[in-house]
Motif scaffolding. Structure first.
Motif, short mmCIF file in Angstrom:
data_model
loop_
_atom_site.label_atom_id
_atom_site.label_comp_id
_atom_site.label_asym_id
_atom_site.label_seq_id
_atom_site.Cartn_x
_atom_site.Cartn_y
_atom_site.Cartn_z
N ILE A 22 -0.57 -0.87 18.44
CA ILE A 22 0.53 -1.13 17.52
C ILE A 22 -0.05 -1.80 16.28
O ILE A 22 -0.81 -2.76 16.40
CB ILE A 22 1.60 -2.03 18.17
CG1 ILE A 22 2.19 -1.32 19.40
CG2 ILE A 22 2.70 -2.40 17.19
CD1 ILE A 22 3.07 -2.21 20.26
N PRO A 23 0.27 -1.33 15.07
CA PRO A 23 -0.37 -1.87 13.86
C PRO A 23 0.16 -3.23 13.45
O PRO A 23 1.20 -3.70 13.93
CB PRO A 23 -0.05 -0.81 12.80
CG PRO A 23 1.22 -0.19 13.26
CD PRO A 23 1.17 -0.21 14.75
N PHE A 24 -0.56 -3.87 12.52
CA PHE A 24 -0.15 -5.16 11.97
C PHE A 24 1.17 -5.03 11.20
O PHE A 24 2.06 -5.86 11.33
CB PHE A 24 -1.25 -5.68 11.06
CG PHE A 24 -0.87 -6.91 10.26
CD1 PHE A 24 -0.74 -8.15 10.88
CD2 PHE A 24 -0.64 -6.83 8.90
CE1 PHE A 24 -0.38 -9.28 10.16
CE2 PHE A 24 -0.29 -7.96 8.16
CZ PHE A 24 -0.17 -9.19 8.79
N ASP A 25 1.27 -3.98 10.41
CA ASP A 25 2.44 -3.75 9.56
C ASP A 25 3.53 -3.05 10.37
O ASP A 25 3.35 -1.92 10.82
CB ASP A 25 2.03 -2.89 8.36
CG ASP A 25 3.16 -2.68 7.35
OD1 ASP A 25 4.31 -3.01 7.67
OD2 ASP A 25 2.87 -2.17 6.25
N GLY A 26 4.66 -3.73 10.54
CA GLY A 26 5.75 -3.19 11.35
C GLY A 26 6.40 -1.95 10.80
O GLY A 26 7.18 -1.29 11.50
N THR A 27 6.12 -1.59 9.54
CA THR A 27 6.69 -0.35 8.99
C THR A 27 5.82 0.86 9.31
O THR A 27 6.23 2.00 9.06
CB THR A 27 6.84 -0.45 7.45
OG1 THR A 27 5.55 -0.50 6.84
CG2 THR A 27 7.64 -1.68 7.06
N LYS A 28 4.61 0.63 9.86
CA LYS A 28 3.70 1.72 10.17
C LYS A 28 3.87 2.15 11.63
O LYS A 28 4.27 1.37 12.49
CB LYS A 28 2.25 1.30 9.91
CG LYS A 28 1.97 0.83 8.48
CD LYS A 28 2.12 1.98 7.50
CE LYS A 28 1.91 1.53 6.06
NZ LYS A 28 0.53 1.08 5.82
N ALA A 29 3.55 3.41 11.91
CA ALA A 29 3.78 3.99 13.23
C ALA A 29 2.76 3.48 14.25
O ALA A 29 1.57 3.32 13.95
CB ALA A 29 3.72 5.50 13.15
N SER A 30 3.23 3.25 15.46
CA SER A 30 2.35 2.90 16.58
C SER A 30 1.74 4.17 17.16
O SER A 30 2.21 5.28 16.90
CB SER A 30 3.14 2.17 17.67
OG SER A 30 3.69 0.98 17.17
N GLN A 31 0.68 4.00 17.94
CA GLN A 31 0.05 5.11 18.63
C GLN A 31 0.08 4.80 20.13
O GLN A 31 -0.84 4.19 20.67
CB GLN A 31 -1.38 5.32 18.13
CG GLN A 31 -1.49 5.72 16.68
CD GLN A 31 -0.88 7.09 16.40
OE1 GLN A 31 -0.98 8.01 17.20
NE2 GLN A 31 -0.22 7.21 15.25
N LEU A 32 1.18 5.20 20.78
CA LEU A 32 1.39 4.95 22.20
C LEU A 32 1.65 6.26 22.93
O LEU A 32 2.31 7.15 22.39
CB LEU A 32 2.60 4.02 22.39
CG LEU A 32 2.50 2.62 21.76
CD1 LEU A 32 3.84 1.90 21.87
CD2 LEU A 32 1.40 1.80 22.42
N PHE A 33 1.15 6.36 24.15
CA PHE A 33 1.31 7.59 24.91
C PHE A 33 1.47 7.31 26.40
O PHE A 33 1.09 6.24 26.89
CB PHE A 33 0.12 8.53 24.69
CG PHE A 33 -1.15 8.07 25.36
CD1 PHE A 33 -1.60 8.71 26.51
CD2 PHE A 33 -1.92 7.03 24.84
CE1 PHE A 33 -2.78 8.31 27.13
CE2 PHE A 33 -3.09 6.62 25.45
CZ PHE A 33 -3.52 7.27 26.61
N VAL A 34 2.06 8.26 27.11
CA VAL A 34 2.12 8.22 28.58
C VAL A 34 0.94 9.03 29.11
O VAL A 34 0.85 10.24 28.86
CB VAL A 34 3.44 8.83 29.10
CG1 VAL A 34 3.43 8.85 30.63
CG2 VAL A 34 4.63 8.05 28.60
#
Length: 398
Positions: A79-91
Motif C-alpha cells: 500500500i503506497p504512502f499517498d492515500g490517493t494512489k492505488a494499492s497493489q494487493l492480490f489473493v
C-alpha cells in the motif's frame, strides 16, 4: 475454480529459496511466508481516495475467493504512502508458511557482480535545501517534525538479481521484517518493492493486536565498547525520548477507539538491527469488536509521525511540496490480511524498487527544530551504504 493450499512442510530456508519476483514474501521474527500465483487482484476504487474504501474492497475480494473455492484466502501486497494512489494487493493461489528464519542458518551469498551508474534525486545540495525548508516550517510554521527523504537511482549493466538481494537482506535482518512485493501496476516491466524494515505497524490475531513503533536511533559500532556507549546515550537522550514519546502517543491515540484494553509501557526499550539501535515500545490491545480487521487498524495508523511528521496533515502537505519525487510505496506498508481480519502489516522502510536494470533506493531522516542539513544528509548517506551492503550490492566507490 481453484484450491488454495496452506503448505507448512517446507522449512523457512526452503520458503526463502522458493521466492521469485512476482510473489509476495515476508519473513518476520515469528514466521516466514511466501504467497504466489494470482487468483484475483483487489480492484482500484473509482474515487480519488483509495484508502477510504480499501478494507471494504479487500473483504469483498476475499469473500468472492471463498465462494470460488479458495479455502483459506488471504490478500497480500503493498500500500503506497499517498492515500490517493492505488494499492497493489492480490489473493494468491498458494501460501507457504514456515518457522522464523531466526532458527535456519543461511549460507552467506557472494556480492552481485554488476556495474552501476548512480543518480541522486535530489542532488545532495537540493536535499540540504529541503531540510532548510523543513526547519523553517518548524520554527515559523505549523510543524513540530517532518520526515524528509531522498533517493538513489542505480542503473546497472545487467538486470538486478532480486532473488539474491532478498536472500542477502533476510540473512542480514533475522530480527526484523524482510519483505518483497510485486508493485508492477501499469508499468511495462515487472517492478518489485523489497527491503528489510525494522518496524511492525500492526499485527492482529483474533482480538489481540500489537504495534511496535520505533523512533530515535543511533548507528551501531564495530567496537563493542563504543556500541554500548551509543546505546546508553540513546536511552538517555531527552531529544530522542521526546521524539519517541510523540510517535507512541500518536499510535495509542489511533488504536484506542478500537480497543477495550490498551497497554502502553511507560518507558521504551532498545532493539538492535545489524546497523542501528532503535528506541522501541510495544503497544498491545484487545479489540472491542473482533470483526475489526488488521487492515482497518493499519490504515488508522498510517502514516505515523515516524515516517511523516507532526501534525500529520501539515507534514504530509509539506513533504509533497519539498520532495521532488513520488515516494511510491516507500513509507507505505506491506503485509497481508485474511478473511477473519487477522494479519500483519509492516512499514516499508530500508527498501528499494527494482525494475529490470534499475534500482531506486530510499532513505529519510526526521527533521526537528535545530536539525542541521549536513547531518541529515550524512544520515541518509549512511543508510544508503548500509542498505546496499545488506542487499549484496555494495561497491567501495559508492
Amino acid at each position: 475454480m481453484s484450491n488454495q493450499h496452506l503448505l507448512t512442510e517446507m522449512s523457512a530456508k526452503e520458503v526463502l529459496e522458493a521466492y521469485q519476483p512476482g510473489a509476495f514474501f515476508l519473513a518476520s521474527p515469528r514466521s516466514t511466508m511466501l504467497a504466489e500465483g494470482i487468483f484475483a487482484k483487489v480492484p482500484e476504487a473509482e474515487a480519488d481516495s483509495q484508502l477510504d474504501t480499501l478494507p471494504e474492497r479487500v473483504m469483498r475480494t476475499l469473500d468472492q475467493a471463498k465462494r470460488s473455492g479458495i479455502k483459506h484466502p488471504i490478500v497480500a501486497g503493498a500500500i503506497p504512502f499517498d492515500g490517493t494512489k492505488a494499492s497493489q494487493l492480490f489473493v494468491p493461489r498458494d501460501v507457504h508458511l514456515a518457522e522464523s528464519l531466526l532458527f535456519m542458518p543461511i549460507t552467506p551469498e557472494k556480492p552481485q557482480r554488476n556495474t552501476y551508474d548512480i543518480l541522486p534525486v535530489p542532488e545532495p545540495e537540493g536535499y540540504m535545501s529541503g531540510v532548510e525548508k523543513g526547519v523553517f516550517n518548524i520554527t515559523d510554521g505549523p510543524l513540530s517534525k517532518i520526515v524528509l527523504s531522498r533517493t538513489l537511482l542505480l542503473t546497472a549493466e545487467k538486470d538486478i538479481d532480486i532473488h539474491q538481494a532478498v536472500k542477502h537482506l533476510a540473512q542480514h535482518n533475522p530480527h526484523g521484517y524482510t519483505f518483497a512485493a510485486d508493485v508492477t501496476g501499469t508499468s511495462e516491466t515487472r517492478k518489485t518493492l523489497f527491503g528489510a524494515s525494522p518496524e511492525l505497524l500492526l499485527s492482529k490475531t483474533g482480538t489481540e493486536i500489537m504495534s511496535n513503533p520505533l523512533a530515535g536511533s543511533r548507528p551501531r559500532s564495530a567496537d563493542p565498547i563504543e556500541d554500548q556507549r551509543r546505546a546508553d546515550e540513546l536511552l538517555a537522550s531527552a531529544k530522542d525520548l521526546h521524539e519517541h514519546a510523540v510517535v507512541v502517543a500518536a499510535v495509542a491515540a489511533a488504536l484506542k477507539p478500537f480497543c477495550r484494553e490498551l497497554d502502553v509501557l511507560d518507558k521504551p526499550s532498545l532493539i538492535q538491527t545489524e546497523a542501528m539501535w532503535h528506541l522501541s515500545t510495544e503497544v498491545r490491545g484487545e479489540l472491542s469488536d473482533p470483526s475489526t480487521t488488521s487492515l482497518e487498524l493499519a490504515i488508522a495508523l498510517h502514516p505515523t509521525p515516524a515516517v511523516c511528521g507532526t501534525p500529520t496533515d501539515a507534514a504530509r502537505k509539506a513533504i509533497f511540496d519539498i520532495e521532488p519525487f513520488d515516494r511510491g510505496f516507500y513509507t507505505g506498508m506491506a503485509g497481508w490480511c485474511d478473511a477473519e481480519g487477522d494479519g500483519e502489516w509492516i512499514i516499508a522502510l530500508r527498501c528499494a524498487e527494482a525494475e529490470a536494470r534499475s534500482l531506486r533506493l530510499f532513505a529519510g531522516a526526521g527533521i526537528v527544530a535545530g536539525s542541521k542539513p549536513q547531518d541529515e544528509l550524512d544520515e541518509t548517506s549512511a543508510k544508503f551504504r548500509t542498505m546496499l551492503r545488506a542487499m549484496g550490492l555494495y561497491q567501495d566507490d559508492m
